[in-house]
Design an enzyme around this catalytic site. Structure first.
Site, PDB file in Angstrom:
ATOM      1  N   ASN A 168      -0.833 -27.113   3.121  1.00 10.84           N
ATOM      2  CA  ASN A 168      -0.260 -28.261   3.838  1.00 10.84           C
ATOM      3  C   ASN A 168       0.669 -27.851   4.972  1.00 10.84           C
ATOM      4  O   ASN A 168       1.697 -28.504   5.220  1.00 10.84           O
ATOM      5  CB  ASN A 168       0.481 -29.194   2.867  1.00 10.84           C
ATOM      6  CG  ASN A 168      -0.444 -29.810   1.831  1.00 10.84           C
ATOM      7  OD1 ASN A 168      -1.652 -29.852   2.021  1.00 10.84           O
ATOM      8  ND2 ASN A 168       0.117 -30.298   0.739  1.00 10.84           N
ATOM      9  N   CYS A 169       0.304 -26.773   5.658  1.00 12.75           N
ATOM     10  CA  CYS A 169       1.090 -26.305   6.816  1.00 12.75           C
ATOM     11  C   CYS A 169       2.536 -25.985   6.436  1.00 12.75           C
ATOM     12  O   CYS A 169       3.444 -26.131   7.257  1.00 12.75           O
ATOM     13  CB  CYS A 169       1.058 -27.330   7.943  1.00 12.75           C
ATOM     14  SG  CYS A 169      -0.596 -27.786   8.493  1.00 12.75           S
ATOM     15  N   ALA A 170       2.730 -25.594   5.194  1.00 13.20           N
ATOM     16  CA  ALA A 170       4.102 -25.325   4.727  1.00 13.20           C
ATOM     17  C   ALA A 170       4.125 -24.098   3.824  1.00 13.20           C
ATOM     18  O   ALA A 170       4.718 -24.124   2.744  1.00 13.20           O
ATOM     19  CB  ALA A 170       4.656 -26.541   3.998  1.00 13.20           C
TER      20      ALA A 170
END
Length: 217
Positions: A168-170
């Site tokens: 999740n781009c994290a």
């Protein structure tokens, strides 16, 4: 300079840019129910004046000769060529739509949905909700023992429930939480508690199926 990625908060909360104390705030339109390919960069006048053009095209220049090019004033010098005016109109319409519904009302209702989701997901065997923030905005990320998030999301997609899986781009945050992948449920103001209950039941069902299949190997 402080640059804030506001993509995830602009639809889920009321933001006063002047009170944030940041130099730049960027956000994308598709997170606010507009189309893809449009967004905005806001900033203080001093911070924006520091930016040099990165793309080149019409309307950004004041004068062009063989020896010299001068730039237009902000914002023209940072908006090269024909603008995405269709996307800009759509983003404006999306902002008007959200404001007409009531930003505060949307935030309050989505907070209720997220809290409800935390409650029902927390009852599923082996499910671990990621993090324990004072306030959750718009989503609940989780893992389930012995169940890969991608397998889970693939199974329940066939049941009409759309979750996000992956980092999740994290990735730095997930590293800090001790995992590499999560599933994510993202309630929105057009959802209901009944739909969240259904999603939780399908998550539980899929997790049991995956664990049973794993145990047979």
């Amino acid at each position: 300079l402080f640059v804030l990625d506001g993509a995830q908060i602009m639809r889920h909360g009321v933001v006063d840019i002047a009170d944030l104390g940041v130099d730049y705030l960027a956000f994308s339109g598709h997170k606010m129910m507009a189309g893809t390919g449009i967004g905005a960069l806001c900033g203080t006048r001093d911070a924006l004046e520091m930016l040099a053009p990165r793309d080149f095209g019409g309307e950004m220049v004041g004068k062009v000769t063989q020896a010299l090019t001068t730039w237009e004033e902000l914002p023209l010098r940072l908006e090269a060529g024909t603008p995405n005016y269709v996307g800009a109109i759509a983003l404006g319409a999306a902002c008007d739509y959200l404001c007409a519904l009531g930003r505060e009302e949307i935030a309050a209702y989505e907070s209720e949905l997220v809290n409800h989701a935390v409650g029902v997901l927390g009852k599923i065997e082996g499910l671990h909700i990621a993090g324990s923030p004072r306030e959750r905005a718009g989503l609940v990320s989780f893992t389930i023992d012995d169940v890969h998030p991608l397998d889970l999301c693939t199974l329940i997609d066939a049941r009409g429930v759309a979750l996000r899986s992956g980092h999740n781009c994290a990735q730095p945050v997930l590293d800090w939480l001790g995992t590499s992948s999560v599933a994510r449920l993202s309630p929105a103001f057009y959802n209901t508690t009944v739909e969240i209950d259904f999603a939780a039941s399908q998550i539980d069902r899929a997790a049991q199926m995956l664990r049973a299949a794993r145990s047979r190997k």
